[in-house]
Structure formats: C-alpha cells, structure tokens
Write a protein that holds these residues in place. Structure first.
Motif, PDB file in Angstrom:
ATOM      1  N   TYR A 170       9.320   4.706 -23.872  1.00  9.61           N
ATOM      2  CA  TYR A 170       7.856   4.960 -23.471  1.00  9.61           C
ATOM      3  C   TYR A 170       7.723   5.386 -22.092  1.00  9.61           C
ATOM      4  N   VAL A 171       8.279   4.766 -20.997  1.00 10.14           N
ATOM      5  CA  VAL A 171       8.446   5.297 -19.749  1.00 10.14           C
ATOM      6  C   VAL A 171       9.231   6.600 -19.759  1.00 10.14           C
ATOM      7  N   ALA A 172      10.220   6.800 -20.387  1.00  5.91           N
ATOM      8  CA  ALA A 172      10.907   8.115 -20.332  1.00  5.91           C
ATOM      9  C   ALA A 172      10.031   9.352 -20.907  1.00  5.91           C
ATOM     10  N   ALA A 173       9.252   8.978 -21.835  1.00  5.50           N
ATOM     11  CA  ALA A 173       8.491   9.959 -22.512  1.00  5.50           C
ATOM     12  C   ALA A 173       7.382  10.239 -21.507  1.00  5.50           C
ATOM     13  N   ILE A 174       6.572   9.186 -21.083  1.00  8.27           N
ATOM     14  CA  ILE A 174       5.661   9.380 -19.947  1.00  8.27           C
ATOM     15  C   ILE A 174       6.201  10.277 -18.810  1.00  8.27           C
ATOM     16  N   LEU A 175       7.221   9.731 -17.873  1.00  8.73           N
ATOM     17  CA  LEU A 175       7.841  10.402 -17.084  1.00  8.73           C
ATOM     18  C   LEU A 175       8.179  12.018 -17.307  1.00  8.73           C
ATOM     19  N   PHE A 176       8.714  12.112 -18.483  1.00 13.28           N
ATOM     20  CA  PHE A 176       8.971  13.683 -18.907  1.00 13.28           C
ATOM     21  C   PHE A 176       7.667  14.377 -18.879  1.00 13.28           C
ATOM     22  N   GLN A 177       6.558  14.041 -19.499  1.00 15.18           N
ATOM     23  CA  GLN A 177       5.398  14.705 -19.704  1.00 15.18           C
ATOM     24  C   GLN A 177       4.782  14.844 -18.306  1.00 15.18           C
ATOM     25  N   PHE A 178       4.718  13.627 -17.394  1.00 16.01           N
ATOM     26  CA  PHE A 178       3.984  13.655 -16.057  1.00 16.01           C
ATOM     27  C   PHE A 178       4.787  14.464 -15.152  1.00 16.01           C
ATOM     28  N   VAL A 179       5.976  14.475 -15.020  1.00 14.11           N
ATOM     29  CA  VAL A 179       6.877  15.340 -14.273  1.00 14.11           C
ATOM     30  C   VAL A 179       6.466  17.055 -14.432  1.00 14.11           C
ATOM     31  N   GLY A 180       6.534  17.129 -16.169  1.00 16.96           N
ATOM     32  CA  GLY A 180       6.590  18.498 -16.690  1.00 16.96           C
ATOM     33  C   GLY A 180       5.075  18.995 -16.342  1.00 16.96           C
ATOM     34  N   VAL A 181       3.998  18.339 -16.463  1.00 18.34           N
ATOM     35  CA  VAL A 181       2.702  18.689 -16.233  1.00 18.34           C
ATOM     36  C   VAL A 181       2.547  19.021 -14.858  1.00 18.34           C
ATOM     37  N   MET A 182       2.970  18.146 -13.887  1.00 19.38           N
ATOM     38  CA  MET A 182       2.940  18.394 -12.401  1.00 19.38           C
ATOM     39  C   MET A 182       3.728  19.551 -12.007  1.00 19.38           C
ATOM     40  N   LEU A 183       4.800  19.729 -12.478  1.00 21.21           N
ATOM     41  CA  LEU A 183       5.464  21.078 -11.889  1.00 21.21           C
ATOM     42  C   LEU A 183       4.776  22.396 -12.631  1.00 21.21           C
ATOM     43  N   GLN A 184       4.386  22.062 -13.764  1.00 16.85           N
ATOM     44  CA  GLN A 184       3.458  23.269 -14.454  1.00 16.85           C
ATOM     45  C   GLN A 184       2.257  23.606 -13.774  1.00 16.85           C
ATOM     46  N   ILE A 185       1.476  22.222 -13.198  1.00 13.97           N
ATOM     47  CA  ILE A 185       0.256  22.607 -12.188  1.00 13.97           C
ATOM     48  C   ILE A 185       0.765  23.346 -10.939  1.00 13.97           C
TER      49      ILE A 185
END
Length: 378
Positions: A169-184
């Motif tokens: 769960y931590v890995a999935a959340i981290l992937f999505q959070f880093v991904g959305v931040m960099l896409q921001i």
C-alpha cells in the motif's frame, strides 16, 4: 533622467525551474547524467503514469471508478501531449526571451516603469503563484483523502496487490503521489507559460502605445529626433507582430489539445453529475472539477483578448502624437504606421479556435447547452 531598468525575463526564472525539474533544461552538471535523468523522468511521468490511469479506465469495476479514472486519465494524457508539444518548442521560447530583453531596453520613463511593475510583473507573478498553489493543493488534498480512507489517490490500475500488505500500500501510494506531483510540475510548465507570455507581449504593446503617443510633444522643435523615435516605434511594432506569430506557432497545438480536453471533460463531468451521481460528495466533487477546468482555460483566453485590444488601440495612440506639426516625411510614416496597426491581430489554437474570451464564453455556452439537453433527457 530616469535610470531604472526592467527585466521581463526575470519573471520566467521560476517558470523555467519546472523545466529543470523535468530534466529538460541543463543543470550545471554532467550532461550525460542529465540525459539519463531526462529519460527516467519521461519513462516514469510522461508515459508510465498516464498509462496506469488509462488502464484503470479499462479495468474499472463500477461506474464511479470508470468516470473518475476517465476524467483523470484524459487530464493526464492531455498533459503529456502538451508537455511534448511545448518541449519541442523550447528553443523558440528561449528566442522570445531575447526579444523581450530587447524590448525592455525601450522603457526609460517612470510612467512606463510603473506600468510594468503594476500591470505586467505583478500579474505574471500572481498567475505563477495561483497555478502553483492550486495544482499542488490538489495533489496534497488527494493524498490526505487517500490516507484517511485507506484507498489509492486515484482508482487506477495497479499491478501490486496493495490491499494485502502495508508495504505494498505504501509503495502504491508513493508511486501515485510522486507521479501526480511531477505531472503537476509538467502542468504548471504547460499551463502558465502561455498566459504569462501573452501578458508580457500585450504589456509591451501598451508600452509601445505610450511611447508613440509621446512622440513630438517633448521635443517639438527637434524634427530629426522625432522622426527617429517614430522609426524605432515602427520597428518595435514589427517585432511585436512577429513575436505574436511566433507565440501562436509555439502554443497553437498545445491550446488545441487543451480546448479539446476541456470540452471532453466538461461533457463527461456533466453526464456523470446528472445521470450517475448519487451522493453529496460526488455532486460537490464534479461541480468543483467542472469549475476548475473552466478556470484553467480562462487566463490564456483573457490575455489573448488583451493582446487583440492593445494592438487595436495602437492606431489611437498614433493620433495622440504631435504629428500635425511635423514635416511631410514624418506624416507619411504616420499614415503607413496607422495602416499597419489596422490589421487585426488574433491568435488561433490549431488554426481553428480563437484564443480569446469569445472562445471561452462559447465553451461555457456549449457546457450549458449540453447541460440543458441532458437534463431534458433525464
């Protein structure tokens, strides 16, 4: 004599930091490391993140997941297309910076300097701050909601069995959070440059109008000096016209993608809102989402209209100069200059959609018409 010098290019420094984060503009270290960093960023953000959102649409298990993934997926894919389009025009964007620096040298009067500080620098910094804060607050809010509910930021496709293990769960959340931040970061680079550069060019057209209107009033007897000043104004007008065309060429396809993405997301949001939303959270979420995508489109349309108005007002500024007391060659140039300024300056997205407030309100009207049709069907 007024000595303060303006520097329009300074406004771009924070904006170009986003390109550095994305690995496109060179950092002061080994270029091969920069290339590796750029490749990794493109694999992770430009391709992998939109793909995992798109796959979420295909593998959605219910209507709410389908519509949520579809809207976020369209926004992500359009962000990727816009990023690639802007990236291919980076050299031309740097050339525009040099042209703006050349126009900065023309500002030598306190009135013009104060206009620059009030109506160009302040507005541009406001837009950069506004987009940055709004976009990052969306990412942080999505993270908080995910942690509170124990779900992902977005119900996209995830190869990990994230419900079976805390670390998954931590890995999935981290992937999505880093991904959305960099896409921001990508979205800030995509969405801010257009309004900022249009604001700068329209501001410089206004400053040109100020200079034109002063010709002949301060040095009425020095006809040669007045003639030279008028000639400089004509050259600056040609430079601003060519720069506007360059900006249109750079931004045209990117804004076409944005208009199309806004139109599609607007329709999808209204369909879900009217047919499938069954709780207050969904009503609030999609209402805010529809409002947000319209606000995202507004700044570029507003400054597109401002640019048209400033070019249109140049002919009035010419007649405000002290041209009747000047010799025949000066008056001949005034007539030629006036004819040049009568040309309509309009920017188009993809050669089809005008980048101005008319297009923005037409999009709003389209959304309202679509809303009334669907409401009737409902």
């Amino acid at each position: 004599m007024f000595q303060r010098q303006i520097e329009t290019r300074a406004i771009f420094r924070r904006l170009f930091m986003t390109w550095r984060v994305l690995g496109i503009i060179l950092w002061p270290f080994n270029k091969y490391l920069r290339i590796i960093y750029d490749i990794l960023m493109n694999i992770f953000i430009t391709f992998a993140f939109p793909v995992h959102l798109t796959l979420g649409v295909i593998f959605s298990s219910n209507q709410e997941q389908f519509f949520t993934n579809l809207i976020i997926g369209i926004a992500s894919v359009s962000c990727t297309f816009k990023h690639l389009l802007w990236r291919s025009r980076l050299a031309e964007m740097q050339q525009i910076n040099e042209i703006l620096a050349q126009l900065d040298d023309r500002v030598r009067v306190r009135e013009d300097y104060e206009y620059y500080k009030r109506s160009i620098e302040r507005l541009c910094n406001f837009m950069i701050n506004f987009f940055t804060r709004c976009y990052f607050s969306v990412g942080v809010t999505a993270l908080f909601i995910a942690l509170i509910t124990g779900e992902l930021l977005y119900p996209a496709f995830m190869p990990l069995q994230w419900r079976t293990s805390f670390w998954n769960y931590v890995a999935a959340i981290l992937f999505q959070f880093v991904g959305v931040m960099l896409q921001i970061v990508q979205n800030i680079a995509n969405d801010v440059y257009g309004p900022v550069v249009l604001c700068m060019i329209s501001g410089h057209v206004h400053l040109l109008a100020n200079r034109v209107s002063r010709v002949g009033h301060d040095t009425e007897e020095n006809t040669q000096s007045n003639y030279e000043e008028l000639s400089k104004c004509i050259e600056d007008h040609k430079l601003l016209m060519s720069t506007s065309k360059t900006v249109e060429r750079i931004a045209s396809l990117s804004y076409l993608v944005q208009f199309v993405a806004v139109g599609i997301n607007l329709c999808i949001g209204l369909v879900y809102l009217l047919f499938f939303a069954d709780n207050y959270f969904a009503y609030v979420y999609y209402t805010i989402h529809i409002t947000a995508i319209m606000i995202e489109l507004f700044p570029c349309c507003y400054f597109g209209s401002m640019l048209e108005c400033e070019f249109h007002d140049l002919s009035y500024a010419i007649f405000s100069s002290n041209w009747p007391t000047q010799p025949r060659p000066f008056r001949r140039n005034v007539v030629s200059f006036t004819e040049m300024t009568l040309r309509e300056v309009t920017m188009y997205a993809g050669g089809m959609i005008r980048i101005n407030l008319d297009s923005f309100f037409a999009t709003c009207k389209m959304g309202y018409s679509f809303f009334t049709v669907i409401q009737t069907m409902k």
